[in-house]
Design an enzyme around this catalytic site. Structure first.
Site, PDB file in Angstrom:
ATOM      1  N   ASP A  59       0.838  -1.206   0.000  1.00 41.29           N
ATOM      2  CA  ASP A  59       0.000   0.000   0.000  1.00 41.29           C
ATOM      3  C   ASP A  59       0.875   1.259   0.000  1.00 41.29           C
ATOM      4  OD1 ASP A  59       0.850  -0.723   2.636  1.00 41.29           O
ATOM      5  OD2 ASP A  59      -0.525   0.741   3.480  1.00 41.29           O
ATOM      6  N   GLU A  60       0.255   2.383  -0.331  1.00 43.66           N
ATOM      7  CA  GLU A  60       0.884   3.708  -0.214  1.00 43.66           C
ATOM      8  C   GLU A  60       2.334   3.728  -0.688  1.00 43.66           C
ATOM      9  OE1 GLU A  60       0.144   4.901   3.897  1.00 43.66           O
ATOM     10  OE2 GLU A  60      -1.834   5.654   3.327  1.00 43.66           O
TER      11      GLU A  60
END
Length: 456
Positions: free
Chosen positions: A140-141
């Site tokens: 993620d991110e």
């Protein structure tokens, strides 16, 4: 499946505390734990540099799994494989693997050493989790992806975009896992896939069938779920939160906020049957302990246990019903829960309840009582200002008018903080205790300490 996420990149509890917490999780309706070890894993050999000075030992990792097995909890290790790798890229040894040289957040997917390093990290973690049937690869991110020179070159030569580049790296990680560990199932967060087209998601057969997505934004999840169905995904997980999403320096868990988060997810769950063949495989109740490796600690685990209990029972009962509420109160040994005030009445009988009550005192009274004494006491403002203290003069008559009150306040808080320190020491390693005190206690208590020192 209902997995409780233990984010160990901050305030990792001693295993003796997990011995008390695991039976509680099981009682409240969890059947698994998602262990995000980061630098708490006992990496060996070349990777030893990644270990925290307080990292768990190999025996600790084994003990955690025995405890989980004993309480019918599946252990799912989480290894970040793209973004959120500050604990790796902060080291000079691995600086050359950064996507953007200045930032330690994300891997450069074009350097062969990146995949080689990930293979050895994944191998060491999986080797110590032979009982686990799942692994979570994070992903993620991935901040600043596409901003490095290697990425810009790749995109211009391959007529590609950030999305295809992202998928290419994830497929390489999945390719390694499926080839090396037959039958191991993989989870990943879904946020980076939301901007990627259905066509691009369908194209790489390497994603479908080898990974289950964990959708993390509610109620925005529904449009993305439709997209995942069109892309050919058949299984999905949801990620709710019982703590750690309301501010990077949050010290007290807002109960009604997290309950509402779960009630929203229940509505999304009701929509899943209409999205066949997509089926819901599980829920991860996330409990972030830091927003990233560099940020401060948010709510400690003992502080958020009432929130965790409410959230788990809400999922088990399909709402925060009378039955769910009664179970929460019985299991935690409480008399009542005030959702809007985020408080619990009663002494409580859950692991770390002493810390729960003491942090409540610090959060509600420490700053207020000290600032009140220092700022509202006219004798301090008039006869013992910073000017007086700096030059060490004052009228004893006026100083005596506030002295006993200030000395008592100081002694009471010092004695309270000694007790809190002792309680924290039982559950946490010294670095956590020091950090929590520096962030939540010392900014206020030090002002009082300085005044008392000058007064004496």
């Amino acid at each position: 499946m209902r997995l409780v996420h233990l984010d160990l990149k901050g305030a990792a509890p001693r295993v003796s505390y997990l011995e008390q917490v695991f039976p509680l999780l099981s009682q409240l309706g969890a059947n698994g734990v998602l262990m995000e070890y980061e630098d708490m894993f006992p990496f060996k050999g070349e990777l030893e540099i990644l270990r925290s000075p307080y990292a768990y030992s190999e025996e600790d990792i084994e003990r955690i799994q025995q405890l989980a097995e004993q309480h019918k909890l599946e252990v799912v290790p989480l290894v970040q494989t793209f973004g959120h790798v500050e604990f790796i890229l902060k080291h000079e040894k691995y600086q050359h693997l950064r996507e953007v040289e200045r930032f330690p957040n994300s891997f450069n997917p074009h350097v062969p050493d990146t995949l080689a390093l990930l293979k050895s990290i994944l191998s060491q973690v999986i080797e110590k989790h032979r009982r686990s049937t799942w692994i979570h690869i994070g992903a993620d991110e991935v901040f600043h992806l596409g901003e490095g020179m290697d990425s810009k070159n790749w995109m211009s030569h391959n007529k590609g975009d950030v999305g295809t580049m992202y998928l290419k790296h994830i497929k390489e990680v999945l390719g390694f896992l499926t080839a090396q560990y037959w039958g191991l199932r993989v989870l990943m967060w879904d946020d980076m896939l939301r901007k990627i087209s259905v066509g691009a998601l369908r194209a790489p057969r390497g994603l479908l069938g080898t990974v289950a997505l964990v959708a993390c934004a509610c109620p925005a999840a529904v449009p993305f779920l439709t997209k995942y169905v069109e892309s050919g995904f058949e299984a999905v997980w949801f990620a709710s939160a019982f703590k750690g999403t309301t501010g990077p320096a949050q010290a007290w868990t807002p109960l009604s906020y997290h309950l509402k988060n779960h009630l929203s997810w229940l509505k999304v769950m009701q929509a899943v049957p209409r999205l066949a063949p997509l089926r819901l495989q599980g829920v991860v109740l996330t409990g972030w302990q830091r927003y990233d490796h560099y940020s401060v600690l948010c709510e400690l685990l003992p502080v958020s246990i009432p929130s965790l209990a409410i959230c788990l029972q809400t999922l088990v009962n399909g709402g925060f019903t009378e039955e769910a509420k009664r179970k929460v109160l019985d299991v935690l040994g409480l008399e009542s829960v005030q959702l809007e005030q985020s408080t619990c009445e009663g002494r409580g009988a859950f692991p770390g309840v002493e810390i729960y009550h003491m942090v409540e005192q610090v959060n509600g009274h420490l700053k207020e009582s000290i600032l009140k004494a220092l700022e509202e006491e006219s004798a301090i403002k008039g006869w013992f200002s910073l000017y007086h203290r700096k030059r060490q003069f004052g009228n004893p008559r006026n100083m005596e008018s506030f002295g006993s009150k200030v000395l008592k306040l100081h002694d009471d808080w010092e004695s309270f903080i000694r007790d809190l320190h002792a309680q924290l020491d039982r559950i946490y390693f010294p670095d956590t205790v020091e950090e929590w005190m520096e962030e939540n206690v010392n900014p206020y208590l030090d002002q009082l300490r300085d005044l008392v020192r000058d007064y004496r």
